[in-house]
Structure formats: structure tokens, C-alpha cells
Design a protein around this motif. Sequence first.
Motif, PDB file in Angstrom:
ATOM      1  N   PRO A 168       0.779  -1.276  -0.097  1.00  0.00           N
ATOM      2  CA  PRO A 168      -0.019   0.065  -0.134  1.00  0.00           C
ATOM      3  C   PRO A 168       0.948   1.193   0.070  1.00  0.00           C
ATOM      4  CG  PRO A 168       0.240  -0.737   2.509  1.00  0.00           C
ATOM      5  CD  PRO A 168       1.087  -1.685   1.174  1.00  0.00           C
ATOM      6  N   TYR A 169       2.112   1.187  -0.605  1.00  0.00           N
ATOM      7  CA  TYR A 169       3.035   2.205  -0.260  1.00  0.00           C
ATOM      8  C   TYR A 169       2.952   3.181  -1.514  1.00  0.00           C
ATOM      9  CZ  TYR A 169       4.928  -1.176   2.790  1.00  0.00           C
ATOM     10  OH  TYR A 169       5.088  -2.091   3.789  1.00  0.00           O
ATOM     11  N   PHE A 170       2.557   2.819  -2.687  1.00  0.00           N
ATOM     12  CA  PHE A 170       2.428   3.520  -4.028  1.00  0.00           C
ATOM     13  C   PHE A 170       0.976   3.209  -4.357  1.00  0.00           C
ATOM     14  CE2 PHE A 170       6.925   2.474  -2.930  1.00  0.00           C
ATOM     15  CZ  PHE A 170       7.335   3.807  -2.794  1.00  0.00           C
ATOM     16  N   TYR A 171       0.750   4.309  -5.449  1.00  0.00           N
ATOM     17  CA  TYR A 171      -0.558   3.821  -6.413  1.00  0.00           C
ATOM     18  C   TYR A 171      -0.208   4.571  -7.736  1.00  0.00           C
ATOM     19  CZ  TYR A 171      -1.942   8.705  -6.186  1.00  0.00           C
ATOM     20  OH  TYR A 171      -2.051  10.305  -6.230  1.00  0.00           O
ATOM     21  N   CYS A 172      -0.881   3.907  -8.636  1.00  0.00           N
ATOM     22  CA  CYS A 172      -0.472   4.450 -10.104  1.00  0.00           C
ATOM     23  C   CYS A 172      -1.462   5.735 -10.258  1.00  0.00           C
ATOM     24  CB  CYS A 172      -0.949   3.334 -11.105  1.00  0.00           C
ATOM     25  SG  CYS A 172      -0.465   3.981 -12.765  1.00  0.00           S
TER      26      CYS A 172
ATOM     27  N   VAL B 189       2.451   7.010 -13.748  1.00  0.00           N
ATOM     28  CA  VAL B 189       3.721   6.755 -12.978  1.00  0.00           C
ATOM     29  C   VAL B 189       3.146   6.293 -11.577  1.00  0.00           C
ATOM     30  CG1 VAL B 189       5.441   7.710 -14.376  1.00  0.00           C
ATOM     31  CG2 VAL B 189       4.521   9.020 -12.469  1.00  0.00           C
ATOM     32  N   CYS B 190       3.947   5.710 -10.834  1.00  0.00           N
ATOM     33  CA  CYS B 190       3.511   5.386  -9.249  1.00  0.00           C
ATOM     34  C   CYS B 190       3.844   6.637  -8.498  1.00  0.00           C
ATOM     35  CB  CYS B 190       4.414   4.333  -8.794  1.00  0.00           C
ATOM     36  SG  CYS B 190       4.118   2.479  -9.515  1.00  0.00           S
ATOM     37  N   SER B 191       2.966   6.934  -7.782  1.00  0.00           N
ATOM     38  CA  SER B 191       3.097   8.035  -6.668  1.00  0.00           C
ATOM     39  C   SER B 191       2.790   7.463  -5.438  1.00  0.00           C
ATOM     40  CB  SER B 191       1.925   9.058  -6.935  1.00  0.00           C
ATOM     41  OG  SER B 191       1.995   9.799  -8.185  1.00  0.00           O
ATOM     42  N   ARG B 192       3.365   8.462  -4.417  1.00  0.00           N
ATOM     43  CA  ARG B 192       3.281   7.858  -3.010  1.00  0.00           C
ATOM     44  C   ARG B 192       1.773   7.980  -2.680  1.00  0.00           C
ATOM     45  NH1 ARG B 192       7.429   6.930   0.056  1.00  0.00           N
ATOM     46  NH2 ARG B 192       8.808   7.894  -1.399  1.00  0.00           N
ATOM     47  N   SER B 193       1.283   6.690  -1.682  1.00  0.00           N
ATOM     48  CA  SER B 193       0.056   6.860  -1.149  1.00  0.00           C
ATOM     49  C   SER B 193       0.017   7.762  -0.093  1.00  0.00           C
ATOM     50  CB  SER B 193      -0.160   5.678  -0.575  1.00  0.00           C
ATOM     51  OG  SER B 193       0.076   4.647  -1.428  1.00  0.00           O
ATOM     52  N   LEU B 194      -1.293   8.329  -0.037  1.00  0.00           N
ATOM     53  CA  LEU B 194      -1.698   9.730   0.667  1.00  0.00           C
ATOM     54  C   LEU B 194      -1.926   8.967   2.224  1.00  0.00           C
ATOM     55  CD1 LEU B 194      -4.037  11.372  -1.644  1.00  0.00           C
ATOM     56  CD2 LEU B 194      -1.601  11.828  -1.465  1.00  0.00           C
ATOM     57  N   PRO B 195      -1.402   9.954   2.980  1.00  0.00           N
ATOM     58  CA  PRO B 195      -1.464   9.681   4.554  1.00  0.00           C
ATOM     59  C   PRO B 195      -3.000   9.594   4.826  1.00  0.00           C
ATOM     60  CG  PRO B 195      -0.401  11.585   4.480  1.00  0.00           C
ATOM     61  CD  PRO B 195      -0.518  11.176   3.070  1.00  0.00           C
TER      62      PRO B 195
ATOM     63  N   GLY C 114      -6.043  11.489   6.407  1.00  0.00           N
ATOM     64  CA  GLY C 114      -6.600  12.964   6.396  1.00  0.00           C
ATOM     65  C   GLY C 114      -6.280  13.625   5.251  1.00  0.00           C
ATOM     66  N   SER C 115      -5.575  13.112   4.311  1.00  0.00           N
ATOM     67  CA  SER C 115      -5.206  13.818   2.955  1.00  0.00           C
ATOM     68  C   SER C 115      -6.636  13.835   1.816  1.00  0.00           C
ATOM     69  CB  SER C 115      -4.075  13.124   2.372  1.00  0.00           C
ATOM     70  OG  SER C 115      -3.069  13.295   3.326  1.00  0.00           O
ATOM     71  N   PRO C 116      -6.716  14.650   1.285  1.00  0.00           N
ATOM     72  CA  PRO C 116      -7.688  14.799   0.083  1.00  0.00           C
ATOM     73  C   PRO C 116      -7.441  13.793  -0.785  1.00  0.00           C
ATOM     74  CG  PRO C 116      -6.787  16.794   0.549  1.00  0.00           C
ATOM     75  CD  PRO C 116      -5.950  16.145   1.429  1.00  0.00           C
ATOM     76  N   CYS C 117      -8.407  12.864  -1.380  1.00  0.00           N
ATOM     77  CA  CYS C 117      -8.377  12.109  -2.211  1.00  0.00           C
ATOM     78  C   CYS C 117      -9.478  11.882  -3.134  1.00  0.00           C
ATOM     79  CB  CYS C 117      -8.156  10.663  -1.386  1.00  0.00           C
ATOM     80  SG  CYS C 117      -9.577  10.365  -0.274  1.00  0.00           S
ATOM     81  N   SER C 118      -9.234  11.200  -4.250  1.00  0.00           N
ATOM     82  CA  SER C 118     -10.486  10.964  -5.063  1.00  0.00           C
ATOM     83  C   SER C 118     -10.947   9.450  -5.581  1.00  0.00           C
ATOM     84  CB  SER C 118     -10.168  11.535  -6.556  1.00  0.00           C
ATOM     85  OG  SER C 118      -8.881  10.968  -7.200  1.00  0.00           O
ATOM     86  N   ALA C 119     -10.021   8.461  -4.697  1.00  0.00           N
ATOM     87  CA  ALA C 119     -10.299   6.947  -5.082  1.00  0.00           C
ATOM     88  C   ALA C 119      -9.629   6.402  -3.804  1.00  0.00           C
ATOM     89  CB  ALA C 119      -9.678   6.702  -6.296  1.00  0.00           C
ATOM     90  N   ASP C 120     -10.138   4.902  -3.323  1.00  0.00           N
ATOM     91  CA  ASP C 120      -9.558   4.326  -2.400  1.00  0.00           C
ATOM     92  C   ASP C 120      -8.075   4.230  -2.359  1.00  0.00           C
ATOM     93  OD1 ASP C 120     -12.153   4.471  -1.157  1.00  0.00           O
ATOM     94  OD2 ASP C 120     -12.717   2.387  -1.855  1.00  0.00           O
ATOM     95  N   ARG C 121      -7.798   3.744  -3.894  1.00  0.00           N
ATOM     96  CA  ARG C 121      -6.398   3.276  -4.109  1.00  0.00           C
ATOM     97  C   ARG C 121      -5.286   4.380  -3.791  1.00  0.00           C
ATOM     98  NH1 ARG C 121      -4.280   4.158  -9.379  1.00  0.00           N
ATOM     99  NH2 ARG C 121      -5.844   5.420 -10.609  1.00  0.00           N
ATOM    100  N   GLU C 122      -5.712   5.532  -3.630  1.00  0.00           N
ATOM    101  CA  GLU C 122      -4.648   6.765  -3.581  1.00  0.00           C
ATOM    102  C   GLU C 122      -4.206   6.762  -1.877  1.00  0.00           C
ATOM    103  OE1 GLU C 122      -6.481  10.257  -4.901  1.00  0.00           O
ATOM    104  OE2 GLU C 122      -6.733   9.640  -6.889  1.00  0.00           O
ATOM    105  N   CYS C 123      -4.989   6.126  -1.014  1.00  0.00           N
ATOM    106  CA  CYS C 123      -4.799   6.331   0.339  1.00  0.00           C
ATOM    107  C   CYS C 123      -4.002   5.245   0.918  1.00  0.00           C
ATOM    108  CB  CYS C 123      -6.149   6.210   0.976  1.00  0.00           C
ATOM    109  SG  CYS C 123      -7.349   7.645   0.573  1.00  0.00           S
ATOM    110  N   GLU C 124      -3.085   5.460   1.817  1.00  0.00           N
ATOM    111  CA  GLU C 124      -2.586   4.246   2.572  1.00  0.00           C
ATOM    112  C   GLU C 124      -3.426   3.349   3.016  1.00  0.00           C
ATOM    113  OE1 GLU C 124       0.026   6.007   5.406  1.00  0.00           O
ATOM    114  OE2 GLU C 124       1.568   6.927   3.781  1.00  0.00           O
TER     115      GLU C 124
END
Length: 297
Positions: free
Chosen positions: A177-181, A187-193, A195-205
Motif C-alpha cells: 500500500p505504499y504507492f499507487y498508479c 507513474v507510481c506516486s506515493r500513497s496519501l496518508p 486525512g489527505s484529500p483523495c479521489s479514490a480508495d487506492r490513493e490512500c495508504e
Amino acid sequence: MIVSTYAPILLALGVLGGSVGHGGHCSTENDHLDMFTHKFMSDCTDSAFCTAPNGTCEARNCRRDEYPFGYSVDTSLPPLCAHGSFCPDEGDGCRVLVPLGGPCQLERDEQCSEPENWMELASPYNANGSICIQSTCMYANATLGQTCVTDNTTYVELGPDGNPYTIVVSRDNCRTPYFYCDATQGVCSRSLPWGSPCSADRECEQHNCVTGICADSPETPLRVPAWQCALTILSILGAMAATCIFLTIVHKRQRFEQYTELRDYYYEQMSYRNDIIALHAAAADKITREKGAHAPR
């Protein structure tokens, strides 16, 4: 969400399997995935598969689930495949795991062979570090800044109001769960901790995006702060002490009332006794005087 006119189609295709029983005629050309649920469909019932080129429905030779669909309670189940093999959607028999880059069936990560460092890559979102993306076996080992591949699958299900709703499942080959596409950059980006704003489940840790904010996953244990624990303990001890004091006061009051009742009863009985003794003494004295008056002189 799709229009509600598709609801009868969803019920007809997404739930029911084939109708041809064991020994019946079938065609493998009709094997397909349901357009709504992506369930494997064929001419045969859920407990059979269509052989090629004979075109006959035969009992399945393996199963992928512990409790497969389509079997009655008293029916013997086909065996599960041993380690190092898998049962395909058709259920025609166990097959050897597919190597890296080989073809796999939709979201069947367990069909892919595991990498050597599978213990480092394994997560709840892949099978021992392997993942099936766009029907191809890959390793979930892409890290920060590396090129990644995303696979979006749309499912349709009926909501509480009877209307069908779409659910899009997005998967990628980044190391979870460290990165998401990041689909926009590829490219792979670091997963959001948390409380961070997000748009999809896979973006979050935690793989859980609630109303646009990364939140704890539903199965995360509740962490109670130390001050709440201390306050709870003090409240419990205070309630226990108050209960003991209340019971002690009630008990003392009951004992005092019982003592008062016994004391009054004792005084009353003593009064009756004294009255009876006085009555007997008066009667005896009267009798004595009368005898003395009538005695001969």
C-alpha cells in the motif's frame, strides 16, 4: 449509474448461469464473461463445464472457492487445486501457475506465479506479490516514479431502491500500500496518508477514501487515547464507590428501622407484662383482704 431499464437484463444475465445439465450439448463459443457482473458464463450449469471439441457438459474437475455456487448440500464437491496450480473459471482442471507476462483471467491474481521476493510484495491487494492487470500476469513491484499500468473494471449491481449502480474497481501494478498508479501521469506516486484529500480508495495508504478524505479502513481497530482510558477507569471506580456507599447507607437505614421496630415491640411487650403482673398482684391482694375479713375472730 446506468438507467433503470437495464435492471431486467441485470437479473437475467448477472445471476443465472447456463441451463444445460451434465451430458447435454453445449458450445465453447458461448463461453463469456457477463457484461454486468463479469461472472464466467457458459451453456452449462454452474457445476459443469463445456468440453471442446465434443461440445458436452461435464462435471467440473476442480473448484477455486471453498463453498462454490451451484451445488446442493448432498452433492460431492470437486477438489481444490494444490499449491503451485490454480483452477480456471471454466473448472475443467487444475493448471500450472502462469509465469510473468503470461495470460490470466479477469482479476484472478492467484493464477500468476509468485516472484522470488513475494513476501516483500505481498499485500491484501494482490496474490503473493503477483497481480493480473489487463489479462496479463505482472508483479506488483513498481515503485515511486516508475511506469505503471492501470486496469479499471466496471461492475453493476442493484441498489436498495431496485435501480442498478456502477462500481469501478481500479487496480495497478504499483507496490501497495505504499504507492499507487497516477492515471494522469502513468507513474507510481506515493500513497496519501490519513486525512489527505483523495479521489479514490487506492490513493490512500488505508485504501479507504471517504467523502474525499483518506480515512482509516473499516477493519482498523479503534485506538483509544490514554486520557480517555484514565477517565473511563476513574468513572468506573467512582461508580463502584458510589454504589458501595449507597448500598451501605441503605443497609444502615434498614438496620436502624429494624432495630427501632424491635425496640418498640420490646417496650410494648414489657408494658403488657408489667400490666399483667400488676393486675395479678391487685387480684391477689383483694383476695387476701376478703379472706381476712371473713375469718372467725
